[in-house]
Design a protein around this motif. Structure first.
Motif, PDB file in Angstrom:
ATOM      1  N   GLU A  69       0.804  -1.209   0.000  1.00 13.29           N
ATOM      2  CA  GLU A  69       0.000   0.000   0.000  1.00 13.29           C
ATOM      3  C   GLU A  69       0.847   1.274   0.000  1.00 13.29           C
ATOM      4  O   GLU A  69       0.387   2.330  -0.435  1.00 13.29           O
ATOM      5  CB  GLU A  69      -0.941  -0.010   1.209  1.00 13.29           C
ATOM      6  N   LYS A  70       2.085   1.176   0.491  1.00 13.58           N
ATOM      7  CA  LYS A  70       2.976   2.337   0.549  1.00 13.58           C
ATOM      8  C   LYS A  70       4.101   2.252  -0.481  1.00 13.58           C
ATOM      9  O   LYS A  70       5.072   3.005  -0.403  1.00 13.58           O
ATOM     10  CB  LYS A  70       3.572   2.469   1.956  1.00 13.58           C
ATOM     11  N   LEU A  71       3.939   1.350  -1.433  1.00 12.88           N
ATOM     12  CA  LEU A  71       5.018   1.113  -2.388  1.00 12.88           C
ATOM     13  C   LEU A  71       5.396   2.386  -3.154  1.00 12.88           C
ATOM     14  O   LEU A  71       6.567   2.594  -3.482  1.00 12.88           O
ATOM     15  CB  LEU A  71       4.608   0.008  -3.368  1.00 12.88           C
ATOM     16  N   HIS A  72       4.405   3.233  -3.409  1.00 18.06           N
ATOM     17  CA  HIS A  72       4.671   4.481  -4.132  1.00 18.06           C
ATOM     18  C   HIS A  72       5.515   5.451  -3.301  1.00 18.06           C
ATOM     19  O   HIS A  72       6.078   6.407  -3.831  1.00 18.06           O
ATOM     20  CB  HIS A  72       3.354   5.152  -4.527  1.00 18.06           C
ATOM     21  N   GLN A  73       5.600   5.193  -1.979  1.00 18.96           N
ATOM     22  CA  GLN A  73       6.395   6.059  -1.110  1.00 18.96           C
ATOM     23  C   GLN A  73       7.839   5.588  -0.987  1.00 18.96           C
ATOM     24  O   GLN A  73       8.673   6.275  -0.393  1.00 18.96           O
ATOM     25  CB  GLN A  73       5.767   6.101   0.289  1.00 18.96           C
ATOM     26  N   PHE A  74       8.137   4.413  -1.518  1.00 24.43           N
ATOM     27  CA  PHE A  74       9.495   3.891  -1.440  1.00 24.43           C
ATOM     28  C   PHE A  74      10.412   4.701  -2.350  1.00 24.43           C
ATOM     29  O   PHE A  74      10.263   4.700  -3.568  1.00 24.43           O
ATOM     30  CB  PHE A  74       9.512   2.414  -1.844  1.00 24.43           C
ATOM     31  N   ARG A  75      11.378   5.402  -1.752  1.00 24.24           N
ATOM     32  CA  ARG A  75      12.227   6.341  -2.483  1.00 24.24           C
ATOM     33  C   ARG A  75      13.567   5.765  -2.891  1.00 24.24           C
ATOM     34  O   ARG A  75      14.409   6.467  -3.425  1.00 24.24           O
ATOM     35  CB  ARG A  75      12.445   7.606  -1.637  1.00 24.24           C
ATOM     36  N   LYS A  76      13.796   4.513  -2.574  1.00 24.14           N
ATOM     37  CA  LYS A  76      15.050   3.841  -2.961  1.00 24.14           C
ATOM     38  C   LYS A  76      16.271   4.466  -2.300  1.00 24.14           C
ATOM     39  O   LYS A  76      17.383   4.329  -2.798  1.00 24.14           O
ATOM     40  CB  LYS A  76      15.218   3.822  -4.484  1.00 24.14           C
ATOM     41  N   GLU A  77      16.040   5.179  -1.179  1.00 24.18           N
ATOM     42  CA  GLU A  77      17.168   5.720  -0.421  1.00 24.18           C
ATOM     43  C   GLU A  77      17.862   4.607   0.352  1.00 24.18           C
ATOM     44  O   GLU A  77      19.030   4.729   0.715  1.00 24.18           O
ATOM     45  CB  GLU A  77      16.681   6.817   0.530  1.00 24.18           C
ATOM     46  N   ALA A  78      17.129   3.548   0.633  1.00 22.52           N
ATOM     47  CA  ALA A  78      17.689   2.340   1.233  1.00 22.52           C
ATOM     48  C   ALA A  78      17.258   1.173   0.362  1.00 22.52           C
ATOM     49  O   ALA A  78      16.427   1.324  -0.536  1.00 22.52           O
ATOM     50  CB  ALA A  78      17.167   2.163   2.660  1.00 22.52           C
ATOM     51  N   ARG A  79      17.817   0.011   0.614  1.00 27.63           N
ATOM     52  CA  ARG A  79      17.389  -1.156  -0.142  1.00 27.63           C
ATOM     53  C   ARG A  79      15.950  -1.512   0.226  1.00 27.63           C
ATOM     54  O   ARG A  79      15.513  -1.273   1.350  1.00 27.63           O
ATOM     55  CB  ARG A  79      18.306  -2.347   0.169  1.00 27.63           C
ATOM     56  N   PHE A  80      15.240  -2.095  -0.719  1.00 29.33           N
ATOM     57  CA  PHE A  80      13.859  -2.496  -0.452  1.00 29.33           C
ATOM     58  C   PHE A  80      13.803  -3.467   0.719  1.00 29.33           C
ATOM     59  O   PHE A  80      12.908  -3.383   1.569  1.00 29.33           O
ATOM     60  CB  PHE A  80      13.237  -3.137  -1.691  1.00 29.33           C
ATOM     61  N   SER A  81      14.754  -4.377   0.812  1.00 31.28           N
ATOM     62  CA  SER A  81      14.757  -5.349   1.900  1.00 31.28           C
ATOM     63  C   SER A  81      14.873  -4.665   3.261  1.00 31.28           C
ATOM     64  O   SER A  81      14.241  -5.096   4.237  1.00 31.28           O
ATOM     65  CB  SER A  81      15.909  -6.348   1.721  1.00 31.28           C
ATOM     66  N   THR A  82      15.658  -3.592   3.335  1.00 28.97           N
ATOM     67  CA  THR A  82      15.782  -2.832   4.591  1.00 28.97           C
ATOM     68  C   THR A  82      14.486  -2.120   4.923  1.00 28.97           C
ATOM     69  O   THR A  82      14.017  -2.139   6.073  1.00 28.97           O
ATOM     70  CB  THR A  82      16.930  -1.807   4.482  1.00 28.97           C
ATOM     71  N   TRP A  83      13.897  -1.484   3.921  1.00 26.70           N
ATOM     72  CA  TRP A  83      12.617  -0.780   4.097  1.00 26.70           C
ATOM     73  C   TRP A  83      11.547  -1.755   4.550  1.00 26.70           C
ATOM     74  O   TRP A  83      10.781  -1.471   5.490  1.00 26.70           O
ATOM     75  CB  TRP A  83      12.246  -0.129   2.770  1.00 26.70           C
ATOM     76  N   LEU A  84      11.485  -2.923   3.928  1.00 32.08           N
ATOM     77  CA  LEU A  84      10.499  -3.939   4.270  1.00 32.08           C
ATOM     78  C   LEU A  84      10.733  -4.480   5.675  1.00 32.08           C
ATOM     79  O   LEU A  84       9.782  -4.714   6.437  1.00 32.08           O
ATOM     80  CB  LEU A  84      10.563  -5.075   3.253  1.00 32.08           C
ATOM     81  N   THR A  85      11.994  -4.647   6.054  1.00 31.62           N
ATOM     82  CA  THR A  85      12.316  -5.148   7.385  1.00 31.62           C
ATOM     83  C   THR A  85      11.870  -4.177   8.455  1.00 31.62           C
ATOM     84  O   THR A  85      11.359  -4.583   9.510  1.00 31.62           O
ATOM     85  CB  THR A  85      13.835  -5.414   7.521  1.00 31.62           C
ATOM     86  N   ARG A  86      12.037  -2.880   8.214  1.00 27.35           N
ATOM     87  CA  ARG A  86      11.582  -1.882   9.192  1.00 27.35           C
ATOM     88  C   ARG A  86      10.070  -1.967   9.385  1.00 27.35           C
ATOM     89  O   ARG A  86       9.565  -1.862  10.509  1.00 27.35           O
ATOM     90  CB  ARG A  86      11.962  -0.476   8.710  1.00 27.35           C
ATOM     91  N   ILE A  87       9.353  -2.147   8.290  1.00 30.01           N
ATOM     92  CA  ILE A  87       7.896  -2.280   8.383  1.00 30.01           C
ATOM     93  C   ILE A  87       7.549  -3.528   9.176  1.00 30.01           C
ATOM     94  O   ILE A  87       6.656  -3.510  10.044  1.00 30.01           O
ATOM     95  CB  ILE A  87       7.272  -2.336   6.972  1.00 30.01           C
ATOM     96  N   LEU A  88       8.241  -4.616   8.911  1.00 37.49           N
ATOM     97  CA  LEU A  88       7.991  -5.875   9.622  1.00 37.49           C
ATOM     98  C   LEU A  88       8.239  -5.725  11.118  1.00 37.49           C
ATOM     99  O   LEU A  88       7.433  -6.184  11.942  1.00 37.49           O
ATOM    100  CB  LEU A  88       8.879  -6.974   9.034  1.00 37.49           C
ATOM    101  N   ILE A  89       9.337  -5.073  11.491  1.00 39.69           N
ATOM    102  CA  ILE A  89       9.642  -4.887  12.908  1.00 39.69           C
ATOM    103  C   ILE A  89       8.530  -4.106  13.600  1.00 39.69           C
ATOM    104  O   ILE A  89       8.089  -4.460  14.702  1.00 39.69           O
ATOM    105  CB  ILE A  89      11.002  -4.181  13.079  1.00 39.69           C
ATOM    106  N   ASN A  90       8.049  -3.057  12.961  1.00 40.71           N
ATOM    107  CA  ASN A  90       6.948  -2.275  13.543  1.00 40.71           C
ATOM    108  C   ASN A  90       5.691  -3.123  13.696  1.00 40.71           C
ATOM    109  O   ASN A  90       4.993  -3.050  14.714  1.00 40.71           O
ATOM    110  CB  ASN A  90       6.659  -1.043  12.685  1.00 40.71           C
ATOM    111  N   CYS A  91       5.395  -3.936  12.688  1.00 42.56           N
ATOM    112  CA  CYS A  91       4.211  -4.804  12.754  1.00 42.56           C
ATOM    113  C   CYS A  91       4.359  -5.828  13.877  1.00 42.56           C
ATOM    114  O   CYS A  91       3.400  -6.116  14.600  1.00 42.56           O
ATOM    115  CB  CYS A  91       4.005  -5.527  11.428  1.00 42.56           C
ATOM    116  N   ALA A  92       5.543  -6.385  14.020  1.00 46.24           N
ATOM    117  CA  ALA A  92       5.785  -7.382  15.062  1.00 46.24           C
ATOM    118  C   ALA A  92       5.674  -6.764  16.453  1.00 46.24           C
ATOM    119  O   ALA A  92       5.095  -7.361  17.374  1.00 46.24           O
ATOM    120  CB  ALA A  92       7.157  -8.026  14.874  1.00 46.24           C
ATOM    121  N   LEU A  93       6.215  -5.558  16.614  1.00 49.67           N
ATOM    122  CA  LEU A  93       6.118  -4.882  17.906  1.00 49.67           C
ATOM    123  C   LEU A  93       4.668  -4.561  18.252  1.00 49.67           C
ATOM    124  O   LEU A  93       4.238  -4.684  19.398  1.00 49.67           O
ATOM    125  CB  LEU A  93       6.958  -3.602  17.888  1.00 49.67           C
ATOM    126  N   GLN A  94       3.902  -4.147  17.254  1.00 51.48           N
ATOM    127  CA  GLN A  94       2.480  -3.881  17.481  1.00 51.48           C
ATOM    128  C   GLN A  94       1.746  -5.157  17.865  1.00 51.48           C
ATOM    129  O   GLN A  94       0.834  -5.145  18.690  1.00 51.48           O
ATOM    130  CB  GLN A  94       1.864  -3.256  16.231  1.00 51.48           C
TER     131      GLN A  94
END
Length: 225
Positions: A69-94
C-alpha cells in the motif's frame, strides 16, 4: 504462473527496483515475486520478536500489505529489503503490544552498559536436527532486546550498521547485545552459529503466505474500485 513466479523470485538478475516499477505500473501480480523472495528473511526477523507461529505469520502478512500500500512512497534511499524489514519490525512490535505479552517499543530499548565480553571463534561443526531444535529453543528464551539483535546479525547476517539503523540503537550497543546473547547461549551452543540455517520458512508455508498476501491485496483493490 506459479513456476514462473518461483523462478523470478530466485533470479537475482531481476532487481527489486525493477519489480517495484512494474508493480506500480499495474502489474500487481508481480508483487508475489517480492513476497516469495523475502519470506525467509521476514520470518527470521519476526522470530526475533515473536514466538508463536500464528503471530509471526500475521505480522509478516501485515508487513507485506503495508509495504504494498505504501510502495509508491518507497524512495530507494535504502534497499527495499531494509525498508520492508523496518515495516515488519513495527508490525511485530504492534503484535506484541496487542497481545500484551512482553511489551516492547524500540524507543524503550535503552543503551546497555559496556562490559568485558570475550567470544571464541570456533570452527562450525556438522549440526544434526536435534541440535538445530535445541538452538531454536534456546534463542526463543533470550530476552527480546537480545533475541532480535542475535536474529538480525547471526541468522539474517545483517551488518552492525544495518542492525543499528533498524533498531535505532548505537552500533556499540549492537555489538554488546550480540556478545551478551552469545554468552546467554553458550551453555547450549558448542560452535559458531553463523552457518546454521535455522527458523526456515520452507516451501509449503512460503506458498501459503504468498497466496494469503496476494488474495488480501486483490480484495483491497476490489474494495477501492
Amino acid at each position: 504462473m506459479l513456476t514462473n513466479v518461483v523462478s523470478l523470485a530466485s533470479d537475482q538478475s531481476l532487481s527489486d527496483d525493477t519489480i517495484i516499477s512494474r508493480v506500480l505500473l499495474g502489474k500487481t501480480e508481480e508483487y508475489e515475486i517480492l513476497v516469495r523472495r523475502y519470506n525467509n528473511m521476514l520470518y527470521k526477523t519476526a522470530r526475533g520478536i515473536l514466538s508463536k507461529e500464528a503471530d509471526i505469520e500475521d505480522a509478516m502478512q501485515e508487513a507485506y500489505i503495508r509495504a504494498f500500500e505504501k510502495l509508491h512512497q518507497f524512495r530507494k534511499e535504502a534497499r527495499f529489503s531494509t525498508w520492508l524489514t523496518r515495516i515488519l519490525i513495527n508490525c511485530a512490535l504492534q503484535q506484541v503490544n496487542k497481545l500484551k505479552k512482553e511489551p516492547l517499543r524500540l524507543d524503550e530499548l535503552h543503551e546497555d552498559e559496556v562490559g568485558s565480553l570475550e567470544l571464541t571463534n570456533e570452527e562450525p561443526s556438522e549440526v544434526g536436527e536435534n541440535l538445530k531444535k535445541a538452538l531454536e529453543s534456546a534463542i526463543d528464551q533470550l530476552p527480546a532486546k537480545y533475541r532480535i539483535v542475535f536474529m538480525l546479525r547471526e541468522i539474517e547476517h545483517k551488518s552492525t550498521a544495518e542492525t543499528s539503523a533498524l533498531l535505532d540503537i548505537s552500533e556499540e550497543n549492537v555489538k554488546i547485545r550480540l556478545h551478551r546473547s552469545k554468552e546467554m547461549l553458550k551453555n547450549i551452543l558448542q560452535s559458531e552459529l553463523r552457518s546454521l540455517e535455522v527458523f526456515e520458512f520452507l516451501a509449503p508455508r512460503c506458498i501459503l503466505m504468498a497466496e494469503r498476501v496476494m488474495e488480501q491485496i486483490r480484495r483491497n483493490l476490489l474494495l477501492r474500485n
